[in-house]
Design a protein around this motif. Structure first.
Motif, PDB file in Angstrom:
ATOM      1  N   TRP A   1       1.179   3.801  -2.939  1.00 53.63           N
ATOM      2  CA  TRP A   1       0.022   4.619  -3.314  1.00 53.63           C
ATOM      3  C   TRP A   1      -0.101   5.894  -2.444  1.00 53.63           C
ATOM      4  O   TRP A   1      -0.547   6.779  -2.850  1.00 53.63           O
ATOM      5  CB  TRP A   1      -1.322   3.676  -3.269  1.00 53.63           C
TER       6      TRP A   1
ATOM      7  N   ALA B   1       2.687   8.023  -3.548  1.00 51.30           N
ATOM      8  CA  ALA B   1       2.270   8.906  -5.042  1.00 51.30           C
ATOM      9  C   ALA B   1       1.245  10.381  -4.553  1.00 51.30           C
ATOM     10  O   ALA B   1       1.253  11.237  -5.107  1.00 51.30           O
ATOM     11  CB  ALA B   1       1.552   8.048  -5.790  1.00 51.30           C
ATOM     12  N   GLU B   2       0.341   9.723  -3.427  1.00 56.27           N
ATOM     13  CA  GLU B   2      -0.561  10.909  -3.044  1.00 56.27           C
ATOM     14  C   GLU B   2       0.197  12.230  -2.207  1.00 56.27           C
ATOM     15  O   GLU B   2      -0.077  13.108  -2.630  1.00 56.27           O
ATOM     16  CB  GLU B   2      -1.534  10.333  -2.021  1.00 56.27           C
TER      17      GLU B   2
ATOM     18  N   THR C   1       1.006  -1.150   0.027  1.00 51.51           N
ATOM     19  CA  THR C   1      -0.005   0.056  -0.104  1.00 51.51           C
ATOM     20  C   THR C   1       0.706   1.283   0.066  1.00 51.51           C
ATOM     21  O   THR C   1       0.582   2.211  -0.625  1.00 51.51           O
ATOM     22  CB  THR C   1      -0.801  -0.080   1.078  1.00 51.51           C
TER      23      THR C   1
ATOM     24  N   SER D   1      -2.110  12.619  -6.929  1.00 49.31           N
ATOM     25  CA  SER D   1      -3.622  12.158  -6.730  1.00 49.31           C
ATOM     26  C   SER D   1      -4.377  13.614  -6.857  1.00 49.31           C
ATOM     27  O   SER D   1      -3.749  14.556  -7.160  1.00 49.31           O
ATOM     28  CB  SER D   1      -3.707  11.686  -5.465  1.00 49.31           C
TER      29      SER D   1
ATOM     30  N   LEU E   1      -7.522  -2.011  -3.862  1.00 54.05           N
ATOM     31  CA  LEU E   1      -6.997  -1.319  -4.484  1.00 54.05           C
ATOM     32  C   LEU E   1      -7.941  -0.088  -5.080  1.00 54.05           C
ATOM     33  O   LEU E   1      -7.520   1.134  -5.161  1.00 54.05           O
ATOM     34  CB  LEU E   1      -6.386  -2.052  -5.710  1.00 54.05           C
TER      35      LEU E   1
ATOM     36  N   PHE F   1      -7.034   9.117  -7.702  1.00 55.72           N
ATOM     37  CA  PHE F   1      -6.482   9.236  -8.870  1.00 55.72           C
ATOM     38  C   PHE F   1      -7.283   9.432  -9.978  1.00 55.72           C
ATOM     39  O   PHE F   1      -6.882   9.654 -11.345  1.00 55.72           O
ATOM     40  CB  PHE F   1      -5.304   8.258  -9.157  1.00 55.72           C
TER      41      PHE F   1
ATOM     42  N   HIS G   1      -7.644   3.180  -3.318  1.00 55.34           N
ATOM     43  CA  HIS G   1      -6.512   4.061  -3.427  1.00 55.34           C
ATOM     44  C   HIS G   1      -6.654   4.539  -4.762  1.00 55.34           C
ATOM     45  O   HIS G   1      -6.246   5.562  -5.113  1.00 55.34           O
ATOM     46  CB  HIS G   1      -5.334   3.092  -3.595  1.00 55.34           C
ATOM     47  N   MET G   2      -7.261   3.940  -5.742  1.00 56.47           N
ATOM     48  CA  MET G   2      -7.491   4.315  -7.123  1.00 56.47           C
ATOM     49  C   MET G   2      -8.293   5.442  -7.321  1.00 56.47           C
ATOM     50  O   MET G   2      -7.990   6.318  -8.266  1.00 56.47           O
ATOM     51  CB  MET G   2      -7.799   3.055  -8.135  1.00 56.47           C
TER      52      MET G   2
END
Length: 273
Positions: free
Chosen positions: A101, A104-105, A98, A110, A183, A190, A186-187
């Protein structure tokens, strides 16, 4: 998540890294260090999910769960402890997978935003509904595909070891299974914008919901809500009710099975063979 990590850095991690540097005669890792961020996120996320899992499932088991279900013929010996052990083995790996993710945020990739009025206040509610529908749709298909014969035994079968569940079954699965079903959460950020506090609140909610659909307390028989009764049908009969929050996609793709009335009758369901 940046607001959480800002707080954690100020009150926890700055001191930890400074102390580690003093003990090793090195320079403390700066806050913008990718290594430090990765380590801090792993520690925080793992501590959070462990505390949340055992806290929420424990409260549910103590105050809500119908313990007479443990007399059911399909309830395994020492099942509660087996569920907790299974979850404890899975959570470190899920946390590790995890971290990218959340990184990236934190680095702005994101669509999480800070200003409450950026898209209007109505959108706060709209985005929450979008989050529920989007993740429900995605989890439906992830879950359904995990029941395919080529995948089921390798990944999802472990979770179906618990035919008559306790709240501790909520996170008791193979780590890849747990990660794949997480998933969509988290997706989502984005794909469409969400306010950071709305997102954090929903992230807490989905963990509570996961416990609730395994708590064996069938308080509601709403045909649209995928509650504990509907999810119990899934554990009993396997190929129905793949949804997470609603029965919408099960109805749309012909995998819906309505809970029988005996599920709502404690005396009958606990003696079912």
């Amino acid at each position: 998540m940046d607001v959480v990590m800002e707080y954690m850095d100020t009150y926890v991690f700055d001191g930890v890294y400074n102390q580690a540097a003093a003990l090793t005669s090195t320079t403390p890792l700066p806050r913008d260090s990718l290594l430090r961020q990765s380590l801090s996120l792993f520690v925080f996320i793992y501590a959070y999910i462990v505390a949340f899992y055992f806290g929420t499932a424990g409260l549910s088991y103590r105050y809500i769960y119908d313990k007479k279900q443990e007399l059911h013929p399909k309830f395994l010996p020492r099942q509660k402890l087996l569920e907790m052990a299974c979850a404890s083995r899975a959570l470190p790996t899920i946390t590790l997978m995890t971290v990218p993710w959340i990184l990236a945020e934190l680095h702005g990739y994101s669509m999480v935003y800070k200003e409450w009025s950026k898209f209007g206040y109505v959108y706060l509610g709209v985005s929450a509904a979008m989050f529920i529908l989007f993740t429900d749709f995605c989890i439906y298909w992830v879950h359904r595909l995990q029941h395919h014969p080529l995948v089921y035994a390798k990944c999802h079968k472990l979770h179906h070891k618990w035919i008559v569940c306790t709240p501790y079954a909520s996170h008791a699965f193979h780590p890849v299974d747990g990660y794949l079903q997480s998933l969509p959460y988290h997706m989502a950020v984005f794909i469409f914008p969400m306010h950071e506090y709305v997102y954090l609140a929903l992230f807490a909610f989905v963990n509570v919901w996961s416990v609730m659909i395994h708590d064996g307390e069938y308080m509601a028989s709403n045909a649209l809500v995928n509650g504990a009764a509907h999810h119990t049908v899934h554990h009993l009969y396997f190929n129905y009710n793949y949804g997470q929050f609603t029965t919408l996609f099960d109805r749309m793709f012909n995998t819906y099975r309505k809970p029988s009335q005996e599920i709502y009758d404690r005396s009958r369901r606990n003696s079912k063979t």
